[in-house]
Design a protein around this motif. Structure first.
Motif, PDB file in Angstrom:
ATOM      1  N   PHE A  42       8.074   0.189   9.795  1.00 46.35           N
ATOM      2  CA  PHE A  42       7.275   0.768   8.714  1.00 46.35           C
ATOM      3  C   PHE A  42       6.521   2.009   9.194  1.00 46.35           C
ATOM      4  O   PHE A  42       5.313   2.162   9.036  1.00 46.35           O
ATOM      5  N   GLU A  68       9.413  -8.982  -3.513  1.00 46.62           N
ATOM      6  CA  GLU A  68       9.964  -7.689  -3.087  1.00 46.62           C
ATOM      7  C   GLU A  68       9.444  -7.439  -1.682  1.00 46.62           C
ATOM      8  O   GLU A  68       8.287  -7.056  -1.503  1.00 46.62           O
ATOM      9  N   LEU A  69      10.297  -7.653  -0.682  1.00 49.11           N
ATOM     10  CA  LEU A  69       9.784  -7.704   0.692  1.00 49.11           C
ATOM     11  C   LEU A  69      10.372  -6.601   1.572  1.00 49.11           C
ATOM     12  O   LEU A  69      10.915  -5.624   1.085  1.00 49.11           O
ATOM     13  N   SER A 109      -3.146  -3.671  -3.049  1.00 48.12           N
ATOM     14  CA  SER A 109      -3.421  -3.858  -1.622  1.00 48.12           C
ATOM     15  C   SER A 109      -4.877  -3.500  -1.343  1.00 48.12           C
ATOM     16  O   SER A 109      -5.425  -2.570  -1.939  1.00 48.12           O
ATOM     17  N   GLU A 110      -5.482  -4.212  -0.426  1.00 47.23           N
ATOM     18  CA  GLU A 110      -6.873  -3.918  -0.041  1.00 47.23           C
ATOM     19  C   GLU A 110      -7.002  -2.511   0.550  1.00 47.23           C
ATOM     20  O   GLU A 110      -8.087  -1.938   0.595  1.00 47.23           O
ATOM     21  N   LYS A 149       4.678 -16.988   2.634  1.00 49.31           N
ATOM     22  CA  LYS A 149       3.456 -17.728   2.270  1.00 49.31           C
ATOM     23  C   LYS A 149       3.301 -17.801   0.751  1.00 49.31           C
ATOM     24  O   LYS A 149       3.007 -18.859   0.189  1.00 49.31           O
ATOM     25  N   CYS A 183       9.963   0.436   1.993  1.00 50.68           N
ATOM     26  CA  CYS A 183      10.591  -0.858   2.290  1.00 50.68           C
ATOM     27  C   CYS A 183      12.097  -0.743   2.489  1.00 50.68           C
ATOM     28  O   CYS A 183      12.677  -1.430   3.315  1.00 50.68           O
ATOM     29  N   GLY A 227       5.439  -6.922  -0.648  1.00 46.23           N
ATOM     30  CA  GLY A 227       4.757  -7.020   0.648  1.00 46.23           C
ATOM     31  C   GLY A 227       5.746  -7.341   1.748  1.00 46.23           C
ATOM     32  O   GLY A 227       6.964  -7.188   1.578  1.00 46.23           O
ATOM     33  N   THR A 266       4.279 -12.438   4.561  1.00 43.21           N
ATOM     34  CA  THR A 266       3.426 -12.698   3.391  1.00 43.21           C
ATOM     35  C   THR A 266       4.261 -13.319   2.274  1.00 43.21           C
ATOM     36  O   THR A 266       3.822 -14.258   1.595  1.00 43.21           O
ATOM     37  N   PHE A 326      -8.487  -9.142  -0.587  1.00 43.61           N
ATOM     38  CA  PHE A 326      -7.552  -9.366   0.515  1.00 43.61           C
ATOM     39  C   PHE A 326      -6.593 -10.507   0.122  1.00 43.61           C
ATOM     40  O   PHE A 326      -6.557 -10.925  -1.043  1.00 43.61           O
ATOM     41  N   GLY A 381      -5.445 -12.882  -3.467  1.00 44.00           N
ATOM     42  CA  GLY A 381      -4.064 -13.030  -3.940  1.00 44.00           C
ATOM     43  C   GLY A 381      -3.696 -14.507  -4.049  1.00 44.00           C
ATOM     44  O   GLY A 381      -3.139 -14.950  -5.060  1.00 44.00           O
ATOM     45  N   ALA A 382      -4.037 -15.271  -3.027  1.00 50.08           N
ATOM     46  CA  ALA A 382      -3.698 -16.705  -3.021  1.00 50.08           C
ATOM     47  C   ALA A 382      -4.429 -17.440  -4.141  1.00 50.08           C
ATOM     48  O   ALA A 382      -3.859 -18.324  -4.798  1.00 50.08           O
ATOM     49  N   TRP A 426       0.779  -1.237   0.000  1.00 49.37           N
ATOM     50  CA  TRP A 426       0.000   0.000   0.000  1.00 49.37           C
ATOM     51  C   TRP A 426       0.810   1.286   0.000  1.00 49.37           C
ATOM     52  O   TRP A 426       0.261   2.366   0.005  1.00 49.37           O
TER      53      TRP A 426
HETATM   54  P1  NAD Z   1       1.402  -7.266   3.270  1.00 47.67           P
HETATM   55  O1  NAD Z   1       2.440  -8.328   3.248  1.00 47.67           O
HETATM   56  O2  NAD Z   1       0.476  -7.199   4.413  1.00 47.67           O
HETATM   57  O3  NAD Z   1       0.473  -7.362   1.967  1.00 47.67           O
HETATM   58  C1  NAD Z   1       1.016  -7.277   0.669  1.00 47.67           C
HETATM   59  C2  NAD Z   1       0.007  -7.810  -0.327  1.00 47.67           C
HETATM   60  O4  NAD Z   1      -0.090  -9.227  -0.188  1.00 47.67           O
HETATM   61  C3  NAD Z   1      -1.422  -7.266  -0.167  1.00 47.67           C
HETATM   62  O5  NAD Z   1      -1.957  -7.008  -1.442  1.00 47.67           O
HETATM   63  C4  NAD Z   1      -2.145  -8.430   0.493  1.00 47.67           C
HETATM   64  O6  NAD Z   1      -3.519  -8.456   0.227  1.00 47.67           O
HETATM   65  C5  NAD Z   1      -1.453  -9.616  -0.132  1.00 47.67           C
HETATM   66  N1  NAD Z   1      -1.515 -10.863   0.620  1.00 47.67           N
HETATM   67  C6  NAD Z   1      -1.567 -11.032   1.961  1.00 47.67           C
HETATM   68  N2  NAD Z   1      -1.577 -12.342   2.268  1.00 47.67           N
HETATM   69  C7  NAD Z   1      -1.528 -13.019   1.099  1.00 47.67           C
HETATM   70  C8  NAD Z   1      -1.510 -14.412   0.766  1.00 47.67           C
HETATM   71  N3  NAD Z   1      -1.524 -15.364   1.694  1.00 47.67           N
HETATM   72  N4  NAD Z   1      -1.457 -14.759  -0.535  1.00 47.67           N
HETATM   73  C9  NAD Z   1      -1.403 -13.816  -1.500  1.00 47.67           C
HETATM   74  N5  NAD Z   1      -1.424 -12.484  -1.233  1.00 47.67           N
HETATM   75  C10 NAD Z   1      -1.478 -12.093   0.055  1.00 47.67           C
HETATM   76  O7  NAD Z   1       2.216  -5.904   3.077  1.00 47.67           O
HETATM   77  P2  NAD Z   1       1.707  -4.400   3.246  1.00 47.67           P
HETATM   78  O8  NAD Z   1       1.435  -4.173   4.683  1.00 47.67           O
HETATM   79  O9  NAD Z   1       0.666  -4.115   2.237  1.00 47.67           O
HETATM   80  O10 NAD Z   1       3.011  -3.603   2.807  1.00 47.67           O
HETATM   81  C11 NAD Z   1       4.049  -3.344   3.659  1.00 47.67           C
HETATM   82  C12 NAD Z   1       5.181  -4.320   3.456  1.00 47.67           C
HETATM   83  O11 NAD Z   1       5.595  -4.324   2.095  1.00 47.67           O
HETATM   84  C13 NAD Z   1       6.410  -3.932   4.245  1.00 47.67           C
HETATM   85  O12 NAD Z   1       6.991  -5.071   4.817  1.00 47.67           O
HETATM   86  C14 NAD Z   1       7.330  -3.339   3.190  1.00 47.67           C
HETATM   87  O13 NAD Z   1       8.679  -3.371   3.519  1.00 47.67           O
HETATM   88  C15 NAD Z   1       6.995  -4.173   2.014  1.00 47.67           C
HETATM   89  N6  NAD Z   1       7.362  -3.473   0.765  1.00 47.67           N
HETATM   90  C16 NAD Z   1       8.396  -3.960   0.003  1.00 47.67           C
HETATM   91  C17 NAD Z   1       8.792  -3.295  -1.151  1.00 47.67           C
HETATM   92  C18 NAD Z   1       9.933  -3.789  -2.002  1.00 47.67           C
HETATM   93  O14 NAD Z   1      10.003  -3.425  -3.168  1.00 47.67           O
HETATM   94  N7  NAD Z   1      10.849  -4.599  -1.495  1.00 47.67           N
HETATM   95  C19 NAD Z   1       8.110  -2.138  -1.556  1.00 47.67           C
HETATM   96  C20 NAD Z   1       7.058  -1.676  -0.773  1.00 47.67           C
HETATM   97  C21 NAD Z   1       6.695  -2.367   0.383  1.00 47.67           C
END
Ligand code: NAD
Length: 487
Positions: free
Chosen positions: A386, A249-250, A177-178, A234, A283, A227, A231, A207, A211-212, A151
């Motif tokens: 964050f 990209e985490l 993102s939701e 998973k 991130c 994310g 996540t 949600f 995605g899953a 998000w």
């Molecule tokens: P999040 O992990 O909660 O959610 C990310 C996405 O994954 C959302 O769209 C969510 O709906 C989806 N999701 C959740 N569970 C899932 C599942 N089991 N299967 C498939 N999809 C699923 O992350 P967030 O809170 O939206 O974002 C913040 C995080 O993202 C922070 O950790 C940040 O560091 C990371 N981030 C990384 C980068 C990068 O490029 N490395 C960029 C921006 C944000």
């Protein structure tokens, strides 16, 4: 402030609604006000989107790369023309100040589309001389690719993923993102207007379960997730169990190292950019700021002075430099970390409060916060917060700081400030991180690959590298003589 889109999803070149999906309230983080109401995708919507993508992909892949690029280039131009409107949507959706969204969101999306529009025609396989016979490799698209967004940079993430995927001849289904469902729909309309054939870029809301469902579907060839690490584990597991390509990209807890010979004003500027931009919801933020001991006090006093001058408030006011956090739960999480920093013995040098501002009493604001006296074991130095919380840690020697900087499960990014460029290169050579900056922080031009080491991710976005992650190699052996058969 109503930014209700025509419908929740965008499939096969048009908006689609299915009110059977659970309700998704879109909240303006500065006021807590509801600005749109959407629905999560039902299984039927997921099917429609993937089927539209599958149907459209073959013909798209048969176009010449320059023909695909021409359409992406037009989309880049439209993004730039509409930057003001798109930035407003992004500010309302994320709470980020308009001062930032005007330069960092749709503008970065446009850069990505423009870059991949041109680069793809030059991204080819290779010729392999086999001494008579020869071989060559072809770069072929994967098919239907799925993107799942975080998000903090919604339209940027949608474009950084779909741009290279489409350029390589794939079709795309994106789940934002939701929390921030709006701007991907605007991008979808722009793609259509630019001439992208129907079905190649689809947006479905929802949600994690949506995605899953997208990842595990037989039509999907690849997932690219932005994310958090939990996540990512998973989604990577799910992709692996279905043998799908995956880019992750985490998150991170990146180190920013300030040596005694650094230009301190620049280093402080870098540290502030790397902790307070987007209210700290980036991130790659350099949230562990290691400062060499003999400049530590000077660094901190000037840092505190400059941090106190940050203008926080109405995100739509162009003079405002910092907005709220994304939502109530992120606000609570960040305030918990601030409490943990205090209780673990760090010194609160500035900030630490959740301010209330007239007209924004229900917004999710947290002051830019600096902790000093932080040690490596404290939670604020180990876990991704964050939010706008910087930890300053003192160090003595180069070897010591490299070891401490690497002592983390994460490896997204790292920064070094020094006037000694030999040291700068030597240190980044030892840092376990996917992206490093010397005398800068958090700049992510589309020309340079971006991604994480260790738990922070797998694969790369941007640069020519990402085109490899949206394609597969086919090797072709060509015989020029007779077949040497023993039979
Ligand atoms: P999040 O992990 O909660 O959610 C990310 C996405 O994954 C959302 O769209 C969510 O709906 C989806 N999701 C959740 N569970 C899932 C599942 N089991 N299967 C498939 N999809 C699923 O992350 P967030 O809170 O939206 O974002 C913040 C995080 O993202 C922070 O950790 C940040 O560091 C990371 N981030 C990384 C980068 C990068 O490029 N490395 C960029 C921006 C944000």
């Amino acid at each position: 402030m109503n930014v209700q889109p025509k419908a929740s999803h965008y499939i096969n070149g048009r908006f689609v609604e299915d009110e059977g999906g659970s309700v998704l309230d879109v909240i303006y983080p500065a006021t807590g006000e509801m600005i749109a109401k959407l629905h999560a995708a039902t299984p039927n919507i997921v099917e429609l989107a993937l089927e539209a993508a599958r149907t459209a992909q073959g013909e798209w892949a048969r176009l010449k790369p320059v023909e695909r690029g021409r359409i992406l280039r037009r989309a880049a131009d439209l993004l730039r023309e509409r930057n003001a409107d798109l930035s407003r949507i992004e500010t309302l959706d994320t709470g980020k100040p308009i001062q930032e969204t005007l330069v960092a969101d749709a503008a970065s999306a446009a850069d990505a589309l423009e870059f991949f529009a041109g680069a793809v025609a030059a991204f080819n396989g290779e010729f392999v001389d086999l001494g008579g016979p020869f071989g060559y490799t072809r770069r072929e698209p994967l098919g239907v690719c799925v993107g799942i967004g975080a998000w903090n940079y919604p339209i940027q993430i949608a474009a950084w993923k779909s741009g290279p995927a489409l350029a390589m001849g794939n079709a795309f289904v994106f789940k934002p993102s939701e929390n921030t469902p709006l701007s991907a729909l605007a991008l979808a309309e722009i793609y259509t207007e630019a001439g992208l054939p129907d079905g190649l870029f689809n947006v479905v809301q929802g949600f994690g379960d949506v995605g899953a469902a997208l990842v595990s579907h037989p039509v999907t060839a690849k997932v690219s997730l932005t994310g958090s690490v939990p996540t990512g584990k998973k989604v990577m597991g799910l992709a692996g169990s279905h043998m799908k390509h995956a880019t992750m990209e985490l998150g991170g807890k990146s180190p920013l190292i300030v040596f005694e010979d650094a230009d301190l004003e620049n280093a402080i500027g870098g540290a502030m950019l790397g902790n307070f931009y987007s209210s700290g919801q980036v991130c790659s933020n350099g949230t562990r700021v290691f400062v060499q001991r003999n400049v530590h006090d000077r660094f901190v006093s000037r840092l505190v002075e400059r941090t106190k001058a940050i203008r926080m408030g109405d995100p739509l006011d162009p003079d405002v430099q910092m907005g709220p956090l994304m939502n109530k739960s992120q606000h609570a999480k960040v305030m918990d970390y601030i409490a943990a920093g205090k209780s673990e013995g760090a010194t609160l040098a500035t900030g630490g409060n959740a301010p209330t501002m007239q007209g924004f009493e229900n917004g999710f604001f947290v002051e830019p916060t600096v902790f000093t006296g932080v040690t490596d074991e404290m939670r604020i130095a180990r876990e991704e917060i964050f939010g706008p919380v910087m930890s300053v840690l003192a160090f003595d020697t180069e070897d010591e700081v490299v070891t401490r900087a690497n002592n983390t499960e994460f490896g997204l990014a790292a920064g070094v400030f020094t006037r000694d460029l030999s040291r700068g290169h030597r240190v980044v050579g030892q840092l376990q991180a996917g992206t490093c900056w010397i005398n800068a922080y958090n700049l992510t031009p589309v020309e340079l690959p971006f991604g994480g080491a260790k738990a922070s991710g797998i694969g790369r976005e941007n640069g020519l590298a990402v085109l490899g992650h949206y394609s597969q190699l086919k090797s072709v052996y060509v015989e020029t003589g007779d077949v040497q058969s023993p039979y």
